[in-house]
Design a protein around this motif. Structure first.
Motif, PDB file in Angstrom:
ATOM      1  N   VAL A  68      19.919 -30.335  10.282  1.00 41.69           N
ATOM      2  CA  VAL A  68      19.807 -29.371  11.372  1.00 41.69           C
ATOM      3  C   VAL A  68      20.021 -27.981  10.777  1.00 41.69           C
ATOM      4  N   ILE A  69      19.069 -27.105  11.031  1.00 43.54           N
ATOM      5  CA  ILE A  69      19.192 -25.713  10.570  1.00 43.54           C
ATOM      6  C   ILE A  69      19.003 -24.833  11.801  1.00 43.54           C
ATOM      7  N   SER A  70      19.892 -23.875  12.000  1.00 40.48           N
ATOM      8  CA  SER A  70      19.730 -23.030  13.179  1.00 40.48           C
ATOM      9  C   SER A  70      19.095 -21.699  12.782  1.00 40.48           C
ATOM     10  N   VAL A  71      18.424 -21.089  13.733  1.00 37.08           N
ATOM     11  CA  VAL A  71      17.609 -19.910  13.402  1.00 37.08           C
ATOM     12  C   VAL A  71      18.470 -18.715  12.972  1.00 37.08           C
ATOM     13  N   THR A  72      19.763 -18.759  13.312  1.00 37.51           N
ATOM     14  CA  THR A  72      20.642 -17.655  12.906  1.00 37.51           C
ATOM     15  C   THR A  72      21.025 -17.729  11.430  1.00 37.51           C
ATOM     16  N   GLU A  73      20.699 -18.846  10.775  1.00 40.15           N
ATOM     17  CA  GLU A  73      21.100 -19.011   9.367  1.00 40.15           C
ATOM     18  C   GLU A  73      20.087 -18.409   8.390  1.00 40.15           C
ATOM     19  N   GLY A  74      18.894 -18.129   8.876  1.00 40.50           N
ATOM     20  CA  GLY A  74      17.868 -17.577   7.990  1.00 40.50           C
ATOM     21  C   GLY A  74      16.880 -18.636   7.546  1.00 40.50           C
ATOM     22  N   ASP A  75      15.630 -18.180   7.305  1.00 43.84           N
ATOM     23  CA  ASP A  75      14.560 -19.129   6.969  1.00 43.84           C
ATOM     24  C   ASP A  75      14.459 -19.402   5.472  1.00 43.84           C
ATOM     25  N   ASP A  76      15.422 -18.866   4.708  1.00 42.46           N
ATOM     26  CA  ASP A  76      15.362 -19.036   3.255  1.00 42.46           C
ATOM     27  C   ASP A  76      16.159 -20.251   2.764  1.00 42.46           C
TER      28      ASP A  76
ATOM     29  N   TYR B  98      18.954 -24.374  -0.830  1.00 39.80           N
ATOM     30  CA  TYR B  98      19.673 -25.659  -0.801  1.00 39.80           C
ATOM     31  C   TYR B  98      18.666 -26.795  -0.920  1.00 39.80           C
ATOM     32  N   PRO B  99      17.958 -26.844  -2.053  1.00 41.74           N
ATOM     33  CA  PRO B  99      16.820 -27.764  -2.155  1.00 41.74           C
ATOM     34  C   PRO B  99      17.190 -29.244  -2.059  1.00 41.74           C
ATOM     35  N   HIS B 100      18.371 -29.622  -2.537  1.00 43.69           N
ATOM     36  CA  HIS B 100      18.724 -31.052  -2.509  1.00 43.69           C
ATOM     37  C   HIS B 100      18.769 -31.566  -1.083  1.00 43.69           C
TER      38      HIS B 100
ATOM     39  N   LEU C 276       9.890 -21.478   6.964  1.00 45.25           N
ATOM     40  CA  LEU C 276      10.833 -22.569   6.766  1.00 45.25           C
ATOM     41  C   LEU C 276      10.097 -23.897   6.576  1.00 45.25           C
ATOM     42  N   THR C 277       9.073 -24.099   7.401  1.00 49.46           N
ATOM     43  CA  THR C 277       8.323 -25.355   7.332  1.00 49.46           C
ATOM     44  C   THR C 277       7.593 -25.477   5.996  1.00 49.46           C
ATOM     45  N   VAL C 278       6.943 -24.396   5.588  1.00 51.20           N
ATOM     46  CA  VAL C 278       6.191 -24.417   4.320  1.00 51.20           C
ATOM     47  C   VAL C 278       7.135 -24.676   3.145  1.00 51.20           C
ATOM     48  N   ASP C 279       8.279 -23.999   3.143  1.00 57.12           N
ATOM     49  CA  ASP C 279       9.232 -24.175   2.036  1.00 57.12           C
ATOM     50  C   ASP C 279       9.841 -25.577   2.024  1.00 57.12           C
ATOM     51  N   ALA C 280      10.171 -26.086   3.209  1.00 57.55           N
ATOM     52  CA  ALA C 280      10.741 -27.437   3.278  1.00 57.55           C
ATOM     53  C   ALA C 280       9.737 -28.452   2.739  1.00 57.55           C
TER      54      ALA C 280
END
Ligand code: GTP
Ligand code: ZN
Ligand code: ZN
Ligand code: ZN
Length: 269
Positions: free
Chosen positions: A196-204, A209-211, A237-241
């Motif tokens: 779970v990632i929230s939008v306030t944390e940033g899209d980077d 945190y690649p692992h 975020l989607t592209v990077d994930a």
């Protein structure tokens, strides 16, 4: 015994809030380590003489051997958890995020919205807060307090399952300790891993945190109700994930407003 952050499971406690006796178990005092791939001790950007390179290498080799042994032992216990859960047709999901991304809020919503029997293993360093929230939301919960530890491991989950006694065909959510780093390394015996990632944390975050993102089966982007107030590029975020994990599914939701919760519930079933 984590050489980097000092986490240990010497004072792990497993508690069922509201149970007659707060059956506080005590962990066996063996240390454990976990991997931090980066070499924290040397900043790549500055140059200095590696006069103590041999000692560094020796220490690093020793740390690595310890980590490999710890993770191998954990993997064995995780396999036992997985078999135990499969025999009972229980779906176990490992929820991971940084602190406050909204894991417990999402679970509260999910408990209210799903027909399946749900129970929860809550992981936090201290307090019974989250287990109490789950209980108020209408599901059974066991709280694992990791003390100094920064992640759940398969032993903790095994002990929690003994107390939780989840019913056949149910869903067990395992809310990991809020941390985007080491929970990624520890197999708990779950069927799927959810970040779970929230939008306030940033899209980077995926590239930082690649692992965590490489290990995920699903990425939930939470707090979409706050998108108007923050710079968060869902597409980035989607592209990077997917650079790290080409097949990963991405589901944006607001656990607060319930927006797009159906997509999450559909993924669950
Ligand atoms: N605006 C908004 N706030 C949210 C949403 N989901 C959760 N929150 C808030 O974010 C804060 C943290 O939520 P929690 O559900 O406790 O987060 P958590 O991931 O369980 O936190 P830890 O267990 O401490 O890691 C609370 O104040 C929630 O009300 C959301 O979708 N939108
Ligand atoms: Zn650590
Ligand atoms: Zn929580
Ligand atoms: Zn840890």
């Amino acid at each position: 015994m984590c050489s980097t952050c000092g986490c240990g499971e010497a004072d792990v406690r497993v508690t069922t809030p509201g149970a007659a006796s707060d059956a506080a178990g005590h962990g066996h005092g063996h240390g454990h380590g976990h991997g931090h791939d980066e070499n924290h001790s040397h900043d790549e950007s500055h140059s200095h003489d590696h006069v103590h390179l041999e000692q560094d290498d020796e220490l690093r080799t020793h740390t690595l051997e310890l980590e490999v042994a710890v993770l191998a032992k954990n993997d064995g216990l995780a396999a036992r958890n997985r078999a135990w859960l499969a025999e009972r047709r229980i779906t176990a999901l490992n929820l991971m995020s940084s602190p406050g991304a909204g894991k417990t809020t999402l679970l509260e919503r999910t408990i209210a919205a799903t027909d399946r029997a749900v129970s929860v293993i809550e992981g936090d360093q201290e307090t019974l807060f989250d287990a109490e929230r789950i209980r108020k939301a209408g599901a059974r919960a066991v709280q694992v307090n990791t003390g100094a530890g920064c992640h759940l491991d398969a032993t903790m989950v095994s002990r929690a399952l003994e107390q939780l006694r989840p019913e056949r065909d149910s869903i067990v959510f395992i809310e990991n300790v809020g941390n985007l780093v080491c929970p990624a390394l520890f197999d708990l015996g779950e069927l799927r891993k959810v970040v779970v990632i929230s939008v306030t944390e940033g899209d980077d975050k995926p590239l930082k945190y690649p692992h965590m993102f490489a290990a995920a089966d699903l990425v939930v982007i939470n707090k979409t109700d706050l998108l108007p107030y923050v710079d968060f590029d869902m597409e980035r975020l989607t592209v990077d994930a997917r650079k790290l994990n080409p097949l990963v599914q991405v589901v944006p939701v607001s656990a607060k407003t319930g927006e797009n919760l159906d997509a999450w519930l559909t993924w669950l079933t």
